[in-house]
Scaffold this motif. Structure first.
Motif, PDB file in Angstrom:
ATOM      1  N   THR A 236     -35.758 -56.260  40.352  1.00 46.48           N
ATOM      2  CA  THR A 236     -35.453 -57.529  39.342  1.00 46.48           C
ATOM      3  C   THR A 236     -33.943 -57.754  38.929  1.00 46.48           C
TER       4      THR A 236
ATOM      5  N   GLN B 189     -36.453 -61.379  42.731  1.00 45.86           N
ATOM      6  CA  GLN B 189     -37.205 -62.401  42.292  1.00 45.86           C
ATOM      7  C   GLN B 189     -37.403 -63.410  42.559  1.00 45.86           C
TER       8      GLN B 189
ATOM      9  N   ARG C 297     -41.510 -62.518  43.228  1.00 42.18           N
ATOM     10  CA  ARG C 297     -42.983 -61.985  42.510  1.00 42.18           C
ATOM     11  C   ARG C 297     -44.053 -62.583  43.007  1.00 42.18           C
TER      12      ARG C 297
END
Length: 61
Positions: A25, A58, A61
């Motif tokens: 990320t 991101q 997640r």
């Protein structure tokens, strides 16, 4: 290679599919990974691909 948004998305998706654990990320880490895995001639295009991959990681997640 052009910097068409569809090209960025296609290449980003292919890299994520082939090497899902190679990316994180963190943008700077992904930038280096993209540089090592591809032969992208421009830094701008490399950064766009790395940014797309970072956003994908991101959001998943």
């Amino acid at each position: 290679m052009t910097s068409d948004p569809n090209d960025v998305i296609d290449l980003g998706n292919r890299l994520l599919k082939q090497y899902p654990d190679a990316f994180s990320t963190e943008f700077n880490t992904n930038k280096e990974v993209v540089q090592n895995m591809t032969y992208v001639s421009s830094n701008r295009l490399r950064n766009r691909i790395a940014g797309y991959i970072t956003r994908q990681k991101q959001s998943h997640r």
